[in-house]
Motif scaffolding. Structure first.
Motif, mmCIF file in Angstrom:
data_model
loop_
_atom_site.group_PDB
_atom_site.id
_atom_site.type_symbol
_atom_site.label_atom_id
_atom_site.label_comp_id
_atom_site.label_asym_id
_atom_site.label_seq_id
_atom_site.Cartn_x
_atom_site.Cartn_y
_atom_site.Cartn_z
ATOM 1 N N HIS A 66 0.884 -1.346 0.588
ATOM 2 C CA HIS A 66 -0.084 0.589 -0.077
ATOM 3 C C HIS A 66 1.161 1.150 0.167
ATOM 4 N N VAL A 70 1.269 2.308 -3.800
ATOM 5 C CA VAL A 70 0.224 2.530 -4.100
ATOM 6 C C VAL A 70 0.192 4.344 -3.730
ATOM 7 N N HIS A 137 -3.578 9.733 1.670
ATOM 8 C CA HIS A 137 -2.786 8.022 2.218
ATOM 9 C C HIS A 137 -1.481 8.904 3.611
ATOM 10 N N GLU A 204 -9.877 8.598 -5.077
ATOM 11 C CA GLU A 204 -9.421 9.600 -3.609
ATOM 12 C C GLU A 204 -10.044 11.058 -4.105
ATOM 13 N N ASP A 219 -9.629 4.194 4.437
ATOM 14 C CA ASP A 219 -8.897 3.482 2.982
ATOM 15 C C ASP A 219 -9.784 2.310 2.303
ATOM 16 N N HIS A 223 -7.238 -2.496 -2.223
ATOM 17 C CA HIS A 223 -5.692 -2.584 -2.292
ATOM 18 C C HIS A 223 -5.602 -2.735 -0.893
HETATM 19 MN MN MN3 Z 1 -4.832 3.436 -0.353
#
Ligand code: MN3
Length: 258
Positions: A66, A70, A137, A204, A219, A223
């Motif tokens: 992640h 990501v 994130h 997002e 989140d 993923h």
């Molecule tokens: Mn994520």
């Protein structure tokens, strides 16, 4: 190291040879007009804990992928898309607004999300999408910690109780919002003025673009949980409650309300 190499590494690599996040960030090469490597505005900040810190609630392999694949991808694409408009980049760099501290970059990131129309139209979609990914994130990692969980204390606990009845009801409401979110997205505890709200966004998209401040968020992209929890999203959300960093959430609440 290229992204492909990093991914290959994640799959086949050994812990001993794991690259430092800083090293990954520094090797995020991108080519664009007039901008040399190393001048990219945004970087992947180090995780505030080890990859195994949130285990077993969020396992090491899932967190590693992640963060390193990501989140790194969002940072790389954000830099690339900003770099496609040199004038936009220079308008910040020229006034020193990106040459200083991390705070300055945070401010830029927040400004782009709060006022997407300040971004040139031809790069706007890509910038907003990846800025949202980077912002969400960056907060998400800080909203968790080793041996987190429990319940908030102090002023935050009081307003949560006032708004939702008690902590258990707050938890239920956030869980239900997370389960109702169709497809990829996030569930949030946000602040609008002094009002607490639970809401969700798709992909997002950032609550900042809706005029809110973020206190807490989870989140809900596959993923973030699928490799460990498969389709048991509720199990993931419940496990995540065991690693919430309430001190961080309380600090954000104090920052926006004091
Ligand atoms: Mn994520």
């Amino acid at each position: 190291m290229t992204r492909r190499e990093a991914l290959k590494f994640l799959i086949f690599g050994t812990a001993a040879a794991l690259p430092l996040p800083e090293a990954v960030a520094q090797t995020t090469h991108w080519e664009t007009r007039g901008l040399a490597n190393g001048t990219h505005p945004f970087a992947l900040e180090p995780l505030p804990y080890g990859f195994d810190a949130l285990s077993p609630n969020i396992d090491e392999r899932m967190l590693k992928t992640h963060y390193l694949a990501v989140h790194w991808g969002y940072v790389t694409e954000l830099n690339k898309s900003i770099g496609l408009d040199l004038e936009f980049y220079v308008s910040w760099a020229g006034t020193g607004r990106i040459s200083g501290t991390t705070n300055t970059k945070e401010h830029w990131l927040e400004t782009m999300l709060k006022d997407p129309y300040s971004i040139p139209a031809r790069i706007r979609n890509a910038v907003v999408r990846n800025a949202g990914g980077h912002y969400n994130h960056s907060l998400f990692w800080q909203m968790m910690k080793k041996d987190g969980g429990g319940e908030p204390t102090g002023g935050l606990a009081t307003v949560i109780a006032q708004r939702f009845g008690d902590f258990a009801r707050f938890k239920d409401e956030l869980l239900n919002a997370a389960l109702r979110q169709f497809g990829s997205g996030w569930a949030w505890l946000t602040l609008q003025g002094k009002s607490l709200n639970i809401e969700t966004t798709s992909n997002e998209d950032s609550p900042l673009s809706l005029g809110r401040e973020v206190l807490l968020g989870i989140d809900l992209w596959e993923h973030a949980y699928y490799s460990q929890y498969q389709d048991r999203r509720a199990d993931y959300v419940n496990a995540w409650f065991n690693v919430i960093n309430w001190d961080f959430v309380a600090k954000r609440y104090a920052k926006f309300t004091s």
